[in-house]
Design a protein around this motif. Structure first.
Motif, PDB file in Angstrom:
ATOM      1  N   UNK A  88       0.825  -1.210   0.000  1.00 40.34           N
ATOM      2  CA  UNK A  88       0.000   0.000   0.000  1.00 40.34           C
ATOM      3  C   UNK A  88       0.861   1.263   0.000  1.00 40.34           C
ATOM      4  N   UNK A  89       1.920   1.218  -0.809  1.00 40.65           N
ATOM      5  CA  UNK A  89       2.779   2.377  -0.994  1.00 40.65           C
ATOM      6  C   UNK A  89       3.784   2.616   0.107  1.00 40.65           C
ATOM      7  N   UNK A  90       3.868   1.740   1.104  1.00 45.68           N
ATOM      8  CA  UNK A  90       4.775   1.937   2.235  1.00 45.68           C
ATOM      9  C   UNK A  90       5.842   0.845   2.279  1.00 45.68           C
ATOM     10  N   UNK A  91       7.043   1.205   2.736  1.00 43.67           N
ATOM     11  CA  UNK A  91       8.113   0.230   2.879  1.00 43.67           C
ATOM     12  C   UNK A  91       7.791  -0.730   4.020  1.00 43.67           C
ATOM     13  N   UNK A  92       7.972  -2.012   3.773  1.00 43.02           N
ATOM     14  CA  UNK A  92       7.720  -3.038   4.791  1.00 43.02           C
ATOM     15  C   UNK A  92       9.007  -3.762   5.165  1.00 43.02           C
ATOM     16  N   UNK A  93       9.858  -4.041   4.183  1.00 41.00           N
ATOM     17  CA  UNK A  93      11.095  -4.778   4.460  1.00 41.00           C
ATOM     18  C   UNK A  93      12.119  -4.486   3.373  1.00 41.00           C
ATOM     19  N   UNK A  94      13.395  -4.478   3.769  1.00 37.54           N
ATOM     20  CA  UNK A  94      14.514  -4.399   2.833  1.00 37.54           C
ATOM     21  C   UNK A  94      15.545  -5.422   3.297  1.00 37.54           C
ATOM     22  N   UNK A  95      15.869  -6.374   2.429  1.00 39.01           N
ATOM     23  CA  UNK A  95      16.796  -7.439   2.783  1.00 39.01           C
ATOM     24  C   UNK A  95      17.756  -7.683   1.623  1.00 39.01           C
ATOM     25  N   UNK A  96      18.952  -8.136   1.957  1.00 36.04           N
ATOM     26  CA  UNK A  96      19.948  -8.491   0.940  1.00 36.04           C
ATOM     27  C   UNK A  96      20.318  -9.956   1.119  1.00 36.04           C
ATOM     28  N   UNK A  97      20.574 -10.619   0.008  1.00 41.76           N
ATOM     29  CA  UNK A  97      20.995 -12.000   0.088  1.00 41.76           C
ATOM     30  C   UNK A  97      21.902 -12.330  -1.089  1.00 41.76           C
ATOM     31  N   UNK A  98      22.795 -13.281  -0.871  1.00 43.78           N
ATOM     32  CA  UNK A  98      23.698 -13.711  -1.934  1.00 43.78           C
ATOM     33  C   UNK A  98      22.931 -14.524  -2.969  1.00 43.78           C
ATOM     34  N   UNK A  99      23.433 -14.519  -4.200  1.00 41.67           N
ATOM     35  CA  UNK A  99      22.789 -15.305  -5.258  1.00 41.67           C
ATOM     36  C   UNK A  99      23.850 -15.784  -6.234  1.00 41.67           C
ATOM     37  N   UNK A 100      23.475 -16.749  -7.053  1.00 41.43           N
ATOM     38  CA  UNK A 100      24.365 -17.206  -8.107  1.00 41.43           C
ATOM     39  C   UNK A 100      23.717 -16.927  -9.457  1.00 41.43           C
ATOM     40  N   UNK A 101      24.291 -17.458 -10.510  1.00 41.89           N
ATOM     41  CA  UNK A 101      23.783 -17.182 -11.844  1.00 41.89           C
ATOM     42  C   UNK A 101      22.439 -17.795 -12.156  1.00 41.89           C
ATOM     43  N   UNK A 102      21.921 -18.639 -11.253  1.00 38.80           N
ATOM     44  CA  UNK A 102      20.629 -19.291 -11.485  1.00 38.80           C
ATOM     45  C   UNK A 102      19.508 -18.663 -10.658  1.00 38.80           C
ATOM     46  N   UNK A 103      19.730 -17.446 -10.180  1.00 37.65           N
ATOM     47  CA  UNK A 103      18.752 -16.831  -9.278  1.00 37.65           C
ATOM     48  C   UNK A 103      17.396 -16.614  -9.940  1.00 37.65           C
ATOM     49  N   UNK A 104      17.371 -16.395 -11.255  1.00 37.12           N
ATOM     50  CA  UNK A 104      16.092 -16.157 -11.926  1.00 37.12           C
ATOM     51  C   UNK A 104      15.150 -17.348 -11.750  1.00 37.12           C
TER      52      UNK A 104
END
Length: 246
Positions: free
Chosen positions: A176-192
């Protein structure tokens, strides 16, 4: 959202492995474990002979984020900044003393997004521009550049914002237009292929009462992101985002 440091003309995106330059150009950097130092070491050569005003976007790997719940007792920017520094110190310890912290008000009575970047990075960036005919008008993180790019189409709606960087995803949830969470995580080339599962796990972790199935992906290159049928994916090329006007 006006956040961190503002204005524009020459547009640059700085990441650990590449410098993006307005006009569709990019400069690859040698592999390094020095973080932002490699990008800033190469920057003077990019700026040589240029003049005017510059607008810089920093990779999310150079930035830390925290969300601050609305607090009626906080009246001034200084009070919000003090709360942000306290929040970062809880999350990251005494390193916060080496960071520059900014807080953005995203809604009159809503969650505020706090960002922190190494003070040494910003100081060195200023020094570099002081030795050129360019004026450094703005510095902001990639996630904020992404939000500014899509905010009109999101409005008061809900979505996941996914920003890809080399070996890393930044995941931001808006409801509803408001920030709820911001997170970072590692990924590899198959993340899609794994993105649907990643978002499902993040949704479960947050205990969402209503699923958020709209996903806006800011990824490098034109390769599409295919999600399960219940998800609705939209794409922005990261390279364009890095040098967009925001």
């Amino acid at each position: 959202m006006s956040l961190l440091w503002r204005n524009r003309e020459l547009r640059l995106g700085l990441s650990p492995e590449r410098i993006y330059v307005g006009g569709g150009k990019s400069i690859d950097l040698a592999p390094s474990e020095d973080g932002w130092q490699a990008a800033l070491a190469a920057l003077p050569g990019v700026l040589k002979g240029r003049s005017g005003l510059a607008w810089v976007v920093l990779a999310d790997q150079f930035v830390r984020y925290a969300l601050l719940p609305h607090n009626e007792s906080l009246k001034s920017d200084e009070e919000w900044s003090a709360l942000a520094r306290h929040r970062f110190s809880v999350l990251h310890g005494p390193r916060v003393e080496e960071w520059e912290v900014r807080v953005a008000r995203t809604a009159p009575s809503g969650v505020r997004l706090a960002c922190a970047a190494d003070r040494a990075l910003l100081h060195r960036l200023s020094e570099i521009f002081e030795k050129t005919d360019l004026k450094l008008g703005s510095v902001q993180p990639f996630l904020i550049a992404a939000f500014n790019r899509i905010r009109s189409r999101v409005g008061q709606g809900s979505c996941w914002i996914v920003v890809e960087e080399a070996g890393r995803l930044t995941l931001a949830l808006m409801q509803r237009g408001a920030w709820v969470a911001v997170r970072a995580r590692r990924c590899d080339g198959h993340w899609r292929k794994a993105l649907a599962e990643i978002l499902e796990r993040e949704s479960a972790f947050l205990g969402l009462s209503q699923p958020v199935t709209r996903v806006i992906v800011c990824a490098q290159g034109a390769q599409p992101v295919e999600l399960h049928e219940q998800w609705r994916a939209e794409a922005i090329d990261y390279r364009e985002l890095a040098i967009s006007k925001g």
